[in-house]
Structure formats: structure tokens, C-alpha cells
Design an enzyme around this catalytic site. Structure first.
Site, PDB file in Angstrom:
ATOM      1  N   HIS A  47       0.839  -1.206   0.000  1.00  0.00           N
ATOM      2  CA  HIS A  47       0.000   0.000   0.000  1.00  0.00           C
ATOM      3  C   HIS A  47       0.869   1.250   0.000  1.00  0.00           C
ATOM      4  O   HIS A  47       1.974   1.263   0.559  1.00  0.00           O
ATOM      5  CB  HIS A  47      -0.983   0.008   1.177  1.00  0.00           C
ATOM      6  CG  HIS A  47      -0.383   0.187   2.536  1.00  0.00           C
ATOM      7  ND1 HIS A  47      -0.206   1.422   3.135  1.00  0.00           N
ATOM      8  CD2 HIS A  47       0.061  -0.712   3.446  1.00  0.00           C
ATOM      9  CE1 HIS A  47       0.303   1.266   4.342  1.00  0.00           C
ATOM     10  NE2 HIS A  47       0.487  -0.021   4.558  1.00  0.00           N
ATOM     11  N   ASP A  61      -0.632   4.452   0.702  1.00  0.00           N
ATOM     12  CA  ASP A  61      -1.175   5.499   1.580  1.00  0.00           C
ATOM     13  C   ASP A  61      -0.433   5.458   2.910  1.00  0.00           C
ATOM     14  O   ASP A  61       0.168   4.439   3.278  1.00  0.00           O
ATOM     15  CB  ASP A  61      -2.675   5.315   1.783  1.00  0.00           C
ATOM     16  CG  ASP A  61      -3.026   3.995   2.452  1.00  0.00           C
ATOM     17  OD1 ASP A  61      -2.570   2.944   1.968  1.00  0.00           O
ATOM     18  OD2 ASP A  61      -3.749   3.992   3.476  1.00  0.00           O
ATOM     19  N   ASP A  78       6.323   1.905   6.586  1.00  0.00           N
ATOM     20  CA  ASP A  78       4.914   1.512   6.503  1.00  0.00           C
ATOM     21  C   ASP A  78       4.194   2.382   5.481  1.00  0.00           C
ATOM     22  O   ASP A  78       3.641   3.412   5.835  1.00  0.00           O
ATOM     23  CB  ASP A  78       4.256   1.645   7.880  1.00  0.00           C
ATOM     24  CG  ASP A  78       2.812   1.211   7.904  1.00  0.00           C
ATOM     25  OD1 ASP A  78       2.399   0.466   7.000  1.00  0.00           O
ATOM     26  OD2 ASP A  78       2.088   1.620   8.828  1.00  0.00           O
ATOM     27  N   HIS A 113       4.070   4.777  12.181  1.00  0.00           N
ATOM     28  CA  HIS A 113       3.073   5.683  12.754  1.00  0.00           C
ATOM     29  C   HIS A 113       3.673   6.658  13.773  1.00  0.00           C
ATOM     30  O   HIS A 113       2.928   7.358  14.455  1.00  0.00           O
ATOM     31  CB  HIS A 113       1.911   4.908  13.415  1.00  0.00           C
ATOM     32  CG  HIS A 113       1.089   4.116  12.455  1.00  0.00           C
ATOM     33  ND1 HIS A 113      -0.196   3.696  12.744  1.00  0.00           N
ATOM     34  CD2 HIS A 113       1.356   3.643  11.206  1.00  0.00           C
ATOM     35  CE1 HIS A 113      -0.673   3.005  11.723  1.00  0.00           C
ATOM     36  NE2 HIS A 113       0.262   2.960  10.783  1.00  0.00           N
ATOM     37  N   GLU A 155      -5.180   1.408   2.879  1.00  0.00           N
ATOM     38  CA  GLU A 155      -4.896   0.384   3.889  1.00  0.00           C
ATOM     39  C   GLU A 155      -5.015   0.941   5.289  1.00  0.00           C
ATOM     40  O   GLU A 155      -5.474   0.259   6.206  1.00  0.00           O
ATOM     41  CB  GLU A 155      -3.481  -0.181   3.646  1.00  0.00           C
ATOM     42  CG  GLU A 155      -3.198  -1.487   4.382  1.00  0.00           C
ATOM     43  CD  GLU A 155      -2.600  -1.281   5.769  1.00  0.00           C
ATOM     44  OE1 GLU A 155      -2.410  -2.289   6.468  1.00  0.00           O
ATOM     45  OE2 GLU A 155      -2.331  -0.122   6.162  1.00  0.00           O
ATOM     46  N   GLU A 156      -4.609   2.182   5.478  1.00  0.00           N
ATOM     47  CA  GLU A 156      -4.580   2.770   6.813  1.00  0.00           C
ATOM     48  C   GLU A 156      -5.955   3.195   7.316  1.00  0.00           C
ATOM     49  O   GLU A 156      -6.122   3.475   8.490  1.00  0.00           O
ATOM     50  CB  GLU A 156      -3.641   3.982   6.834  1.00  0.00           C
ATOM     51  CG  GLU A 156      -2.184   3.671   6.510  1.00  0.00           C
ATOM     52  CD  GLU A 156      -1.473   2.869   7.591  1.00  0.00           C
ATOM     53  OE1 GLU A 156      -2.125   2.533   8.612  1.00  0.00           O
ATOM     54  OE2 GLU A 156      -0.281   2.587   7.428  1.00  0.00           O
ATOM     55  N   ASP A 188       4.653  -5.921   4.829  1.00  0.00           N
ATOM     56  CA  ASP A 188       4.123  -4.801   5.608  1.00  0.00           C
ATOM     57  C   ASP A 188       4.139  -5.113   7.096  1.00  0.00           C
ATOM     58  O   ASP A 188       3.252  -4.706   7.827  1.00  0.00           O
ATOM     59  CB  ASP A 188       2.689  -4.507   5.150  1.00  0.00           C
ATOM     60  CG  ASP A 188       2.128  -3.217   5.744  1.00  0.00           C
ATOM     61  OD1 ASP A 188       2.917  -2.383   6.211  1.00  0.00           O
ATOM     62  OD2 ASP A 188       0.895  -3.065   5.743  1.00  0.00           O
TER      63      ASP A 188
END
Length: 468
Positions: free
Chosen positions: A85, A87, A118, A439, A152-153, A176
Site C-alpha cells: 500500500h 497510503d 509503513d 506511525h 490500507e490505513e 508490511d
């Protein structure tokens, strides 16, 4: 074929492409969402960038309604999926970053950027692996398809849409998460706790409370507006900050206090790695507030979540040997004296969790505390036995490439695209012993490990899709 040497020879190309991708701000953008642009301009730009790379390499590409896309090589009936992903989550406070979060700055052997680990770094490692295999001229008896998501997030809407139109891979992996590999993913439920009591703005002490932007992030900042407090309020707050080694502020505006606490962001799958600003602010206010609606709100947060990530006060705690403990993260916390309060919780529950039984019991306990509990979303656990030949093959590739024969297969509280496949696992690219900075501020990927991951993915493609 020495895949590690081949990847090292193209390290500069690997870094350059990752820098180009991380420089695209691909956070979900509500302001630019349209029917044709489902998640905003940034995520779409990142998808189009990667699809263009595939086209330049002469590979088959497809954009599925700007939700997701794929790059494909090889021939055959079976399909090996590599699900990535592009995003990313919000950056939080930019002042907390050493380098600009969308710069891709390389320093001390690391590339710093939101999305570096990520999932843009792993995505580029997998993309390099595809190019290495293609350029080596190795014949494939399966098709190899990199499937690229853009949501995805924030809910997997991208792959849900994609798989309504496109075939499901026979087998696949999502780069991931962690090495050696993750064959057990916890269930992910989004719980909403709603306060039933509304206060009187002339009498209640708590007027506003806000923290967090996403359920899957530990809030690093919380803010509240307070009135009618005791003379010792300011001193008590400073004592609380000092005792808990926290930063915060207190400002007087007319007859009201604006109070803030700064925490530490982390991924919701590991809430213990962060400092939840909302929970700490509630814990302080629990000592200070006495009016009914205000106290009920902060009591609930502090009693249930202060120094407890497992939901034991609501009988939600549970663990198993496959996937470990169930955890809860209060990701979005809000209160308005005219509307009451609410908490959006990201719950990561064990593979064998008795979900219906536990939630029913928690709902009864929640009502006793003046709140209601609703299930907003629920993604069931995902598990592939470690005895499966697919799992054994990937594990063997990792061990050959790294020499690591000790680290066991893993479980995670994170949710990867592996869970949308019938037979899929999360395969890297965080190596054992590395800090998980997804994150967080100053997210980074170690360049040497980026190269190593590309080599592992190249061997995996050949082993799983090459002619025997």
C-alpha cells in the site's frame, strides 16, 4: 544467483525511487475526495507514480477505478500476489520530526519519511525484487502481481473494491510487517463507546475534550476546556506532569482553562509503546472534576484505560498461544458538554477470541458506567498453520538469506493485506531486533535492510513462481 549482491549493485536506484515515492503526501485527504478520486489526490498520485514505473519496465499494469492497481509479470494459470500500500497515516506534529516528514532525507544509514517502513519502503523493496527477477531473465510458470492499495490505513476499502473485479491470488504475501514472517494476525474491531449523559454548560466543569485523529494511532496530543475549578488546579497539574514526566500547558482564557498534554504516538497494535495523551489527561482530570457528566466521562476513560491496555475493567482481556494478548487503543476521544462524550477504540483481539461472548459481557458493564458500546467495524483474525508448505518455503528463504535460524514465526496485532487473501501472510520487512517506528515521528527505514529485503523478495518470487 546472488540476490543480495544484485540488490546492492542497485542500491542507489532503490533509494532514489523510495525518495520519489515518500515525497508524495499520500495521507487520506477528505478535501479532495470525489467520485473519481475516492481517497483524495495524494493516495492517487502515489498509485499512479508506481503504475508508471511498471509501464516504463514494459510490464502489464492496471488501474482499478483509482482505488487500487497492479503491476504484473510472468505467465501461467496460478497467481502469486504481493500486496502493498502507498497510503500513509498523518504526520502528527511536524515539530516532532528531526527531518521534514515528506523529504526522504538519508542520514546515518537511514531514510527518514512518513511511510519509510509503513509501507513505501517495503513496497519499493518488493518492486526492486520484481525488476531483479525480470532483468535476470528467469522464466516464471506463475504470474507475479504486485497489487497496490491506497486505503490500507483507513479501512481496506481499496482492496475490497479491487477484489470485486480482479482475481484472488492463489498464494501471496504482504511486505508490511516483520521477518521471519507473520502467520497469525489478530482480529481488528473498531469499538465506539458513547456517553449517554448530556451536561449543562453553565454548571459542568468539562466543556470540551479532544484527542486523536485515527483509531489506529495512539494520540500524542490532548486538549480540554475546563471551568469552575479549585484554587489548587494549576499547582496540581504541574505536580501531575512532573510525576508522570509529561509535557503540557495551561492557559487561562476569560474564566476558563485550556489544558493540554503531549503524549507519544505509536501504532495501535502496540499501545504500550506510546503514551496516550487522552488517557493521561483524563487521569489528571479525574482528580479534579466533580460535576456529573464531566466526572462520568473522565472516570470512564481513566478507570478503563489508565495503565491498562487490555480492557480488563470491561472483561475484554484474553490471550492465546497463537497470537498473544488482546489490546485496546483509545484512538479518538471527544467530549462536548452539549452532546456528551465518545471514544473510538481500535481493539486487536486474539485469534481464538470468543468475540460475541466477550462483547456482550462488555456491553453490560459499559451500561453500568453510563456508556453504550457499539461495533463499528470488525475484521476477523487470519491464521495460516506454520506447517503449511507455503509458510515453510518463505521461512526457509528468510533463514538462508540472513543466517537467522533462531527467530520463531510471529503473530501481530497489526492488520495487513494478508488477511484479505485465502492463503496469505505478512512477510517482512522489519528485521528482528529493529524498533518498530511505524506511525511515529521520525519514521525511518535502514537502507542496508531495504537492500536485504529486496534480495529476500527476489528469491521468494523465484522460489514460488519460477519454473521448477
Amino acid at each position: 544467483m546472488d540476490w543480495l549482491q544484485a540488490a546492492r549493485e542497485r542500491q542507489d536506484e532503490l533509494i532514489q525511487e523510495l525518495q520519489e515515492l515518500v515525497q508524495i503526501n499520500s495521507v487520506l485527504d477528505e478535501n479532495t475526495i470525489t467520485t473519481e478520486v475516492p481517497f483524495g489526490e495524494g493516495p492517487l498520485q502515489a498509485l499512479e507514480w508506481l503504475l508508471a514505473k511498471g509501464q516504463n519496465e514494459g510490464l502489464l499494469t492496471k488501474n482499478v477505478d483509482n482505488y487500487a492497481g497492479h503491476i504484473e509479470m510472468g505467465t501461467g494459470e496460478d497467481l502469486l500476489g504481493i500486496l502493498c500500500h502507498v497510503d500513509v497515516v498523518p504526520i502528527g506534529e511536524e515539530a516532532d520530526w528531526t527531518y521534514p516528514p515528506f523529504s526522504g532525507t538519508v542520514a546515518d544509514g537511514k531514510l527518514f519519511a512518513r511511510g519509510a517502513i509503513d509501507d513505501k519502503g517495503p513496497t519499493i523493496a518488493a518492486w526492486m525484487a520484481m525488476k531483479l527477477v525480470k532483468d535476470a531473465g528467469i522464466p516464471l510458470e506463475k504470474r507475479v502481481r504486485m497489487i497496490i492499495g491506497t486505503d490500507e490505513e483507513t479501512g481496506f476499502r481499496c482492496v475490497d473494491h479491487y477484489f470485486k473485479q480482479e482475481e484472488m491470488p492463489t498464494i501471496g504475501f504482504a511486505p508490511d510487517a516483520d521477518f521471519p514472517l507473520i502467520n497469525a494476525e489478530k482480529g481488528i474491531a473498531e469499538l465506539v463507546f458513547s456517553q449517554n449523559k448530556v451536561g449543562d454548560a453553565t454548571k459542568e466543569q468539562l466543556l470540551l475534550f479532544n484527542a486523536g485523529k485515527r483509531p489506529n494511532m495512539v494520540p500524542d496530543f490532548a486538549k480540554a476546556t475546563i471551568q469552575h475549578v479549585t484554587a489548587s488546579f494549576e499547582q496540581n497539574f504541574q505536580t501531575f506532569l512532573s510525576k508522570n514526566q509529561l509535557e503540557g500547558s495551561l492557559l487561562m482564557e476569560e474564566s476558563r482553562y485550556i489544558i493540554t498534554i503531549k503524549g507519544k504516538a505509536a501504532h495501535a497494535m502496540e499501545p504500550d509503546k506510546g503514551v496516550n495523551a487522552a488517557v493521561y489527561l483524563a487521569a489528571f482530570l479525574q482528580q479534579e472534576l466533580t460535576t456529573e457528566a464531566s466526572k462520568q466521562f473522565v472516570d470512564f476513560i481513566a478507570d478503563v484505560f489508565y495503565q491498562d491496555h487490555y480492557g480488563s475493567q470491561l472483561d475484554l482481556q484474553f490471550e492465546d498461544t497463537m497470537s498473544g494478548q488482546t489490546t485496546l487503543n483509545p484512538g479518538i476521544v471527544s467530549y462536548d458538554v452539549h452532546k456528551g462524550g465518545s471514544l473510538v477504540i481500535s481493539m486487536r483481539y486474539s485469534v481464538s477470541y470468543p468475540f460475541d461472548e466477550k462483547i456482550t459481557a462488555a456491553q453490560r458493564l459499559t451500561v453500568e458506567k453510563g456508556f453504550s458500546l457499539d461495533i463499528q467495524d470488525d475484521s476477523k483474525p487470519h491464521y495460516v498453520s506454520e506447517d503449511d508448505p507455503f509458510i515453510q518455503t518463505l521461512a526457509a528463504i528468510y533463514r538462508r538469506q540472513t543466517g537467522d535460524t533462531e527467530t520463531p514465526l510471529l503473530s501481530t496485532g497489526g492488520g495487513t493485506y494478508a488477511r484479505v487473501m485465502k492463503k496469505g501472510v505478512a512477510f517482512g520487512m522489519l528485521f528482528p531486533g529493529e524498533p518498530d517506528v511505524a506511525h511515529r515521528a521520525d519514521e525511518f527505514v535502514v537502507v542496508e535492510n531495504l537492500v536485504k529485503a529486496a534480495a529476500i523478495y527476489a528469491e521468494a518470487i523465484v522460489e514460488l513462481a519460477g519454473k521448477k
